[in-house]
Motif scaffolding. Structure first.
Motif, PDB file in Angstrom:
ATOM      1  N   PRO B 268      -9.129 -13.494 -14.923  1.00 56.24           N
ATOM      2  CA  PRO B 268      -8.934 -12.313 -14.082  1.00 56.24           C
ATOM      3  C   PRO B 268      -9.622 -11.086 -14.687  1.00 56.24           C
ATOM      4  O   PRO B 268      -9.635 -10.913 -15.912  1.00 56.24           O
ATOM      5  N   GLU B 270      -8.742  -8.151 -14.821  1.00 57.73           N
ATOM      6  CA  GLU B 270      -7.831  -7.284 -15.577  1.00 57.73           C
ATOM      7  C   GLU B 270      -7.735  -7.702 -17.041  1.00 57.73           C
ATOM      8  O   GLU B 270      -7.601  -6.859 -17.922  1.00 57.73           O
ATOM      9  N   PHE B 271      -7.811  -9.027 -17.284  1.00 58.48           N
ATOM     10  CA  PHE B 271      -7.698  -9.477 -18.673  1.00 58.48           C
ATOM     11  C   PHE B 271      -8.941  -9.089 -19.464  1.00 58.48           C
ATOM     12  O   PHE B 271      -8.854  -8.739 -20.635  1.00 58.48           O
ATOM     13  N   SER B 273     -10.636  -6.454 -18.876  1.00 52.68           N
ATOM     14  CA  SER B 273     -10.501  -5.015 -19.115  1.00 52.68           C
ATOM     15  C   SER B 273      -9.588  -4.726 -20.286  1.00 52.68           C
ATOM     16  O   SER B 273      -9.714  -3.705 -20.954  1.00 52.68           O
ATOM     17  N   MET B 274      -8.619  -5.627 -20.527  1.00 54.05           N
ATOM     18  CA  MET B 274      -7.695  -5.422 -21.646  1.00 54.05           C
ATOM     19  C   MET B 274      -8.386  -5.646 -22.982  1.00 54.05           C
ATOM     20  O   MET B 274      -7.952  -5.130 -24.007  1.00 54.05           O
TER      21      MET B 274
END
Lengths: 370, 311
Positions: B268, B270-271, B273-274
């Motif tokens: 994903p 979002e991961f 981005s983390m």
């Protein structure tokens, strides 16, 4: 040689300074904001009057302001309990997100059919746990490896932000409402997990809970041995060691407490305003603003209530300006003023406690250079 | 092979690294002088919105870039005054700067929200070099700012480690009292380097609208680049050349999604981005523990106001 400005600590501060400094700071910020407003072609006086009217003079204005103050009071407390001991948890923002994630999970999964007191209670307990969980790595790294909590809590904030976005935008998670397809949203919690409202306003019982927690934190700081330990560790780690206070334990407990308070802010938002996991967290910036709120209140719980209400009024006024007919004042005016007021107040606070003096620098420098 | 998704992704990652590196190099100088400025995101927003308007009005790229950089510097002056002269808490002041920067930039950017900008950086192709496999698109088909950023990192590394002025700066960040005792003007050093930090953050913000997406939007333009830059300084252990390398890595994390999806790897977005934030924590915990702090290079006086009387 020349002259330099030097700060000198005032030996005594009187009540006049305590009253006039904030007022002067706000006036300075309004003057700075007026410059921008004039450039963009607005009449500052009327904009300010409308802002004030919208937030503080009508029944709905005041109740909306207090509604916005609820999370700010809690994030302010989250910062205050640790900042006063020189421990800088700047991740209340992320702890708030985790509080919202845990709290909304509890609301969705556990509260159906429960009476409101129990349902909301569960949301808040889980929210506090979520916030504490998110502060835990920072606390452990700080206590055992001396890792800067400033950096870890900040990094964890962004990890929390993307986790929250993943739960709503990036996956069909338990938190996401399956019925909204074009713009994903959080699933709404049942009424048993929602604070009751006061009459026909939007103000909810969260304000009472927040004020209760203000009292608890004040008692904790003033009257408990944990509060005492925190004070000693903060002001002098060496004395703490001498007195047999475990710095490690105190640091961990304090950071977990701070995280739990940040988490509570997220829980209160779920139970009181959003009724779901609201992924637009960072735009609100409640955690970051809470830090500045706490600083302006000089980390005092009661001061936080006043400052948070004032800042909430500005935010509320900004939103209300949008609804007014006629000349459209952009909602951003309130955000800009918030920033200006915060910056001026930070400066003003220093002036209140110190004197700025122009001093000759000559002899010391010559001596030092030789 | 140069039009495979992987090469295109790498080339895009290098471009994405430019604003991160610019802001992080500025923040590095500020932190090396002992002043933590959490307001990077705010200064970048100001840089972006003013550069857009200057570009729109003048039609000249370099004027727009200069205006954005100057606006960032002016903005950082607030932080310098509060933290150096008034000795306010640097964390609180920096966060207030983010709030103020967001407010001001959104307010003055209201009228241009969503409008396109015609003035933007275009890649220079280095003749046949640009056709080399892999390195061609990645290194020889980029806009001028990428080369400027690389040179800048090298110049800053030289300045810090090989010049007298750099030594004075490091002394101010490590032990201001010692620096003061040998005649280094601590406050002046801090003012100057906080403002260079603002200048570069402003330039980074300007590049976001001039070099990446030629439009202004309050929540889309910076999209957290300022915060990544803050992470990067720590990730790079306060060393300029590592900032540059780290910027490419973090830039890759921002752009890798497209390529990974093509490869059938379903991570994903979002991961990804983390990732920069996670890596920074790991670096900090593993290499940054109390015993090893000196080797990692966090300036000893970071975050502490200097008060001569209490020396």
């Amino acid at each position: 040689m020349g002259y330099t400005l030097q700060l000198e600590r005032r030996l005594s501060t009187n009540w006049k300074q305590a009253v006039f400094t904030p007022i002067l700071s706000v006036l300075a910020a309004l003057a700075a904001g007026a410059v921008f407003l004039l450039i963009e072609g607005f009449d500052p006086i009327s904009v300010y009057r409308e802002l004030f009217d919208a937030s503080f003079t009508s029944k709905f204005g005041i109740t909306d302001t207090l509604t916005i103050a609820v999370p700010l009071i809690l994030t302010g407390l989250a910062a205050a309990v640790v900042f006063r001991m020189n421990l800088f948890n700047i991740g209340a923002e992320g702890q708030l997100y985790l509080g919202a994630i845990f709290g909304s999970w509890a609301g969705l999964a556990l509260t159906d059919g429960l009476p409101t007191v129990a349902g909301v209670g569960l949301v808040l307990v889980f929210a506090a746990m979520g916030g504490a969980v998110w502060a835990l790595p920072a606390a452990v790294f700080k206590a055992f490896f001396g890792t800067s909590e400033i950096i870890t809590t900040l990094m964890l904030t962004f990890i929390a932000l993307f986790l929250m976005r993943y739960l709503i935008f990036g996956s069909s998670s338990y938190w996401r409402d399956p019925e909204t397809t074009n713009f994903p949203q959080g699933k709404r919690v049942p009424t048993s997990a929602r604070f009751e409202l006061f009459g026909d306003t939007r103000l909810h019982w969260g304000i009472v809970v927040a004020l209760g927690i203000v009292m608890l934190v004040w008692v904790l700081i003033r009257f408990t041995s944990l509060g005492f330990d925190m004070n000693v560790v903060g002001s002098s780690p060496a004395s703490a060691a001498y007195a047999g206070i475990s710095t490690r334990r105190t640091v961990i407990v304090a950071l977990l407490l701070s995280g739990a308070l940040g988490g509570l802010a997220g829980g209160a938002e779920v139970a009181g305003r959003a009724y779901a996991l609201d992924p637009n967290g960072l735009e609100l910036g409640l955690g970051f603003t809470g830090i500045v709120v706490a600083a302006l209140a000089r980390y005092h719980p009661f001061g936080i209530v006043i400052v948070a209400t004032f800042i909430a009024g500005l935010r509320n006024g900004g939103i209300a300006l949008q609804g007014l007919p006629g000349e459209r004042v952009p909602v951003e005016v309130s955000l800009m003023l918030q920033g200006a007021i915060l910056l001026c107040a930070i400066g003003g606070d220093i002036f209140a406690r110190n004197r700025l003096r122009l001093v000759r620098t000559a002899p010391q420098n010559v001596e030092a250079a030789s | 092979m140069n039009d495979t998704t992987f090469v295109l992704t790498l080339a895009a990652s290098v471009a994405a690294a430019v604003p991160i590196a610019l802001a992080a190099l500025g923040e590095l100088l500020s932190e090396r002088s002992g002043v933590l400025n959490l307001g990077v995101e705010g200064m970048m927003l100001i840089g972006a919105v003013t550069a857009f308007q200057a570009g729109d009005a003048s039609g000249n790229l370099w004027v727009a870039l200069a205006v954005g950089a100057a606006a960032g510097a002016v903005f950082s002056l607030i932080h310098a005054f509060l933290c150096v002269t008034l000795r306010a808490n640097q964390i609180v002041s920096g966060l207030a700067l983010v709030i103020f920067g967001t407010g001001v930039s959104t307010f003055i950017g209201k009228s241009i929200e969503g409008e396109p900008l015609d003035t933007d950086f275009v890649p220079t192709r280095w003749g046949a070099l640009a056709d080399l496999p892999l390195v061609g698109p990645v290194l020889f088909d980029q806009d001028p700012m990428m080369y400027i950023t690389i040179v800048l990192a090298a110049v800053i590394a030289f300045y810090l480690n090989r010049t007298r002025a750099g030594l004075a700066l490091r002394a101010v960040g490590e032990s201001p009292a010692t620096a003061d005792s040998v005649g280094v003007a601590v406050a002046l050093q801090r003012y100057v380097h906080v403002m260079i930090g603002g200048l570069l953050a402003g330039a980074g913000g300007a590049y976001l609208v001039l070099g990446q997406v030629p439009a202004w939007s309050q929540d889309g333009t910076t999209a957290g680049v300022g915060w990544i830059a803050l992470a990067l300084v720590v990730f790079a252990s306060w060393k300029p050349m590592r900032v540059l390398l780290g910027a490419f890595l973090f830039g890759f994390a921002r752009r890798a999604n497209f390529w990974l999806q093509g490869e059938g790897v379903d991570i994903p977005a979002e991961f990804l981005s983390m990732l920069p934030y996670l890596l920074t924590i790991i670096v900090l915990v593993v290499w940054g523990s109390r015993d090893l702090q000196r080797r990692v290079g966090a300036p000893a006086a970071l975050g502490i106001p200097y008060i001569r009387d209490e020396r």
